[in-house]
Design a protein around this motif. Structure first.
Motif, PDB file in Angstrom:
ATOM      1  N   ALA A  24       0.151  -9.113  -7.294  1.00  0.00           N
ATOM      2  CA  ALA A  24       1.088  -9.631  -8.308  1.00  0.00           C
ATOM      3  C   ALA A  24       2.530  -9.427  -7.858  1.00  0.00           C
ATOM      4  O   ALA A  24       3.384 -10.296  -8.077  1.00  0.00           O
ATOM      5  N   SER A  25       2.785  -8.294  -7.179  1.00  0.00           N
ATOM      6  CA  SER A  25       4.162  -8.023  -6.728  1.00  0.00           C
ATOM      7  C   SER A  25       4.586  -8.997  -5.635  1.00  0.00           C
ATOM      8  O   SER A  25       5.753  -9.095  -5.300  1.00  0.00           O
ATOM      9  N   ARG A  26       3.600  -9.696  -5.038  1.00  0.00           N
ATOM     10  CA  ARG A  26       3.922 -10.723  -4.027  1.00  0.00           C
ATOM     11  C   ARG A  26       4.023 -12.109  -4.682  1.00  0.00           C
ATOM     12  O   ARG A  26       3.983 -13.136  -4.010  1.00  0.00           O
ATOM     13  N   GLY A  27       4.061 -12.139  -6.022  1.00  0.00           N
ATOM     14  CA  GLY A  27       4.314 -13.397  -6.728  1.00  0.00           C
ATOM     15  C   GLY A  27       3.083 -14.206  -7.068  1.00  0.00           C
ATOM     16  O   GLY A  27       3.193 -15.354  -7.533  1.00  0.00           O
ATOM     17  N   ILE A 196      -1.564 -11.349   2.879  1.00  0.00           N
ATOM     18  CA  ILE A 196      -0.461 -11.534   1.927  1.00  0.00           C
ATOM     19  C   ILE A 196       0.313 -10.226   1.761  1.00  0.00           C
ATOM     20  O   ILE A 196       1.527 -10.221   1.653  1.00  0.00           O
ATOM     21  N   PHE A 197      -0.386  -9.069   1.759  1.00  0.00           N
ATOM     22  CA  PHE A 197       0.375  -7.812   1.631  1.00  0.00           C
ATOM     23  C   PHE A 197       0.045  -6.759   2.693  1.00  0.00           C
ATOM     24  O   PHE A 197       0.784  -5.783   2.841  1.00  0.00           O
ATOM     25  N   VAL A 198      -1.048  -6.908   3.429  1.00  0.00           N
ATOM     26  CA  VAL A 198      -1.435  -5.862   4.395  1.00  0.00           C
ATOM     27  C   VAL A 198      -0.571  -5.974   5.657  1.00  0.00           C
ATOM     28  O   VAL A 198      -0.484  -7.051   6.251  1.00  0.00           O
ATOM     29  N   ARG A 199       0.067  -4.861   6.044  1.00  0.00           N
ATOM     30  CA  ARG A 199       0.838  -4.856   7.299  1.00  0.00           C
ATOM     31  C   ARG A 199       0.027  -4.265   8.451  1.00  0.00           C
ATOM     32  O   ARG A 199       0.354  -4.444   9.609  1.00  0.00           O
ATOM     33  N   GLY A 200      -1.038  -3.487   8.110  1.00  0.00           N
ATOM     34  CA  GLY A 200      -1.972  -3.029   9.147  1.00  0.00           C
ATOM     35  C   GLY A 200      -2.726  -4.247   9.673  1.00  0.00           C
ATOM     36  O   GLY A 200      -2.546  -5.360   9.185  1.00  0.00           O
ATOM     37  N   GLU A 201      -3.616  -4.000  10.661  1.00  0.00           N
ATOM     38  CA  GLU A 201      -4.359  -5.138  11.227  1.00  0.00           C
ATOM     39  C   GLU A 201      -5.570  -5.464  10.344  1.00  0.00           C
ATOM     40  O   GLU A 201      -6.250  -4.548   9.866  1.00  0.00           O
ATOM     41  N   CYS A 202      -5.835  -6.748  10.097  1.00  0.00           N
ATOM     42  CA  CYS A 202      -7.058  -7.157   9.395  1.00  0.00           C
ATOM     43  C   CYS A 202      -8.093  -7.463  10.475  1.00  0.00           C
ATOM     44  O   CYS A 202      -8.012  -8.498  11.143  1.00  0.00           O
ATOM     45  N   VAL A 203      -9.033  -6.532  10.666  1.00  0.00           N
ATOM     46  CA  VAL A 203      -9.961  -6.624  11.789  1.00  0.00           C
ATOM     47  C   VAL A 203     -11.263  -7.257  11.314  1.00  0.00           C
ATOM     48  O   VAL A 203     -11.861  -6.796  10.337  1.00  0.00           O
ATOM     49  N   ILE A 204     -11.708  -8.276  12.021  1.00  0.00           N
ATOM     50  CA  ILE A 204     -12.935  -8.971  11.594  1.00  0.00           C
ATOM     51  C   ILE A 204     -14.153  -8.346  12.284  1.00  0.00           C
ATOM     52  O   ILE A 204     -14.222  -8.275  13.520  1.00  0.00           O
ATOM     53  N   ALA A 205     -15.102  -7.865  11.451  1.00  0.00           N
ATOM     54  CA  ALA A 205     -16.360  -7.314  11.970  1.00  0.00           C
ATOM     55  C   ALA A 205     -17.334  -8.472  12.169  1.00  0.00           C
ATOM     56  O   ALA A 205     -17.157  -9.552  11.609  1.00  0.00           O
TER      57      ALA A 205
END
Ligand code: SAJ
Length: 420
Positions: A24-27, A196-205
């Motif tokens: 929500a904080s990202r609009g 949209i909000f994660v700055r870490g890596e989104c790693v696909i398993a």
């Protein structure tokens, strides 16, 4: 870019509410769904029902900006996130998927072609596939990835939360996320959503099963390592060695990093998740099961030490009677500097002492303003109260306990605060 302008989050607890607030904080328009009308009313008034640093301000602003609203029933959205509890049965230690199934059934009537459904709850291996089947039974008019692969109408992924209570608002953004999609497109869509909000890596398993087991593995790894420390603390007591000195000496080795012993392992994650692995692989998870039993055995060992201390008081101070033996308990929560009592070994120890000891019991717990009803005969006291108890138990290493003077009397120190 996929349209994620409206997202529903089912379950507004310790994970769902911070995640809802973050989107929500990202609009993004967020519909938070919860079965508890009090929770829905609290959030719609801009308040929160859980304690988590920095969450209150983000929820307040999101509700006032009209970006976050709570309801009892799901609405049509582009994406659905499920973040409901997966408890275990205390008798059989089997995982209970009832909340996941109920949440899945609740979104079934409103999902539409092109939607993404993400399971965030910590679950036994194979649950994401089950969720897919439950939805397909309820919605035979839509196609799902288990039967239609990349061509399916609905996309499904598992993205386990891995945030530490007390640091949720930072870790939601900073931690890497694991994503297990039912297909490659499912995983990529979930990755786009969390980016949209994660700055870490989104790693696909490679699969939802791998992501499910990775999450369980993280908490089991920690449980096994804490069990090692707890077992060492009991061995040290037998051999008259200071376990805190021992661990700090051993940890000087470049490849040794032993964790800290304590009164046991509590909380709603590490004390529970390893049982999900044991339940699905009962014949091959010996170490994981043993670690659980070692950690669950630690509060019993502390209680045995307490009973020995009572006997010692009665033997050495011959004039004293049991009802005159004063006990001081330091800490009730499941870990330091929080008020969360769920699965707390310190609380379990305090409750047993409360039920079997007839003398006065003082409890130092700076994070609570009142004691639970199970401790009705004990007295909540402030940490600066002069402690003249016959027996003192240090159960949780709250930061305010670090500089307190060492009490006289029998000391049972599970956290090494009074080691000097
Ligand atoms: N504990 C010890 N000795 C230690 C460390 C912890 O006795 O050296 C005890 C604590 O006192 C507490 C319990 O272990 O009773 C668990 O505390 P914790 O701080 O290790 O973990 P949780 O349960 O608050 O959160 C864990 C985290 N998992 C890992 O660190 C691998 C968190 O990242 C997960 O998101 C969370 O579980 C979860 O939701 O699964």
């Amino acid at each position: 870019m996929t349209d994620f302008s409206k997202i529903s989050i089912v379950g507004l607890g310790y994970i769902g509410l911070p995640t809802a607030a973050m989107f929500a904080s990202r609009g993004i328009e967020i519909v938070g769904v919860d079965i508890n009308p009090d929770v829905v009313a609290t959030i719609n008034s801009g308040g929160i029902h859980i304690i988590e640093p920095d969450l209150d301000a983000v929820v307040y602003k999101s509700v006032n900006d009209g970006k976050l609203r709570a309801t009892l029933t799901p609405e049509a959205s582009q994406a659905f996130l499920i973040a409901v509890p997966t408890p275990i049965s205390h008798d059989t230690l089997d995982p209970n998927l009832d909340y996941i199934q109920a949440a899945t059934n609740s979104i079934a009537p409103v999902i539409e072609r092109g939607n993404l459904v993400v399971l965030e709850s910590t679950v036994p291996v194979g649950t994401t596939e089950k969720l897919c089947r439950w939805l397909s039974v309820k919605r035979p008019d839509l196609t799902f990835p288990d039967t239609h692969g990349e061509a399916s109408d609905i996309r499904i992924a598992h993205c386990p939360e891995r945030v530490l209570p007390g640091r949720v608002m930072q870790e939601l953004i900073e931690n890497d996320r694991l994503i297990g999609g039912m297909t490659e497109r499912c995983a990529n869509l979930a990755k786009e959503l969390y980016s949209i909000f994660v700055r870490g890596e989104c790693v696909i398993a490679s699969s939802p099963r791998t992501a499910e087991l990775a999450k369980l593995t993280e908490n089991s790894f920690r449980d096994v390592n804490i069990a090692f420390a707890n077992e060492l603390s009991i061995i040290c007591d037998e051999l008259n060695v200071n376990v805190w000195e021992l661990i700090s000496l051993a940890n000087r080795h470049p490849r040794v990093n032993i964790l800290q012993p304590g009164a046991g392992v509590g909380g709603h994650c590490i004390a529970i998740d390893p049982w999900f692995i044991v339940a699905s692989s009962p014949n091959t998870s010996n170490l994981i099961r043993t670690a659980r039993n070692v950690n669950d055995g630690k509060p019993k060992w502390v209680l045995q030490k307490f009973r020995e201390a009572v006997q010692s008081c009665l033997a050495t101070e011959k004039t004293i009677e049991t009802e005159k033996i004063t006990v001081a308990i330091y800490g009730l929560s499941f870990k330091p500097d929080i008020d969360d009592l769920r699965e707390s070994p310190a609380l379990a120890i305090a409750e047993t002492i409360h039920s079997e000891h007839s003398g006065p019991i003082m409890i130092y717990e700076p994070n609570l303003s009142s004691l639970p009803s199970t401790l009705s005969n004990a007295k909540l006291v402030s940490a600066d109260t002069n402690n003249r108890a016959n027996i003192s138990l240090m159960l949780v290493d709250h930061s305010t306990f670090q500089n307190l003077p060492k009490p006289a009397g029998h000391l049972i120190d599970t956290k090494g605060i009074w080691k000097q």
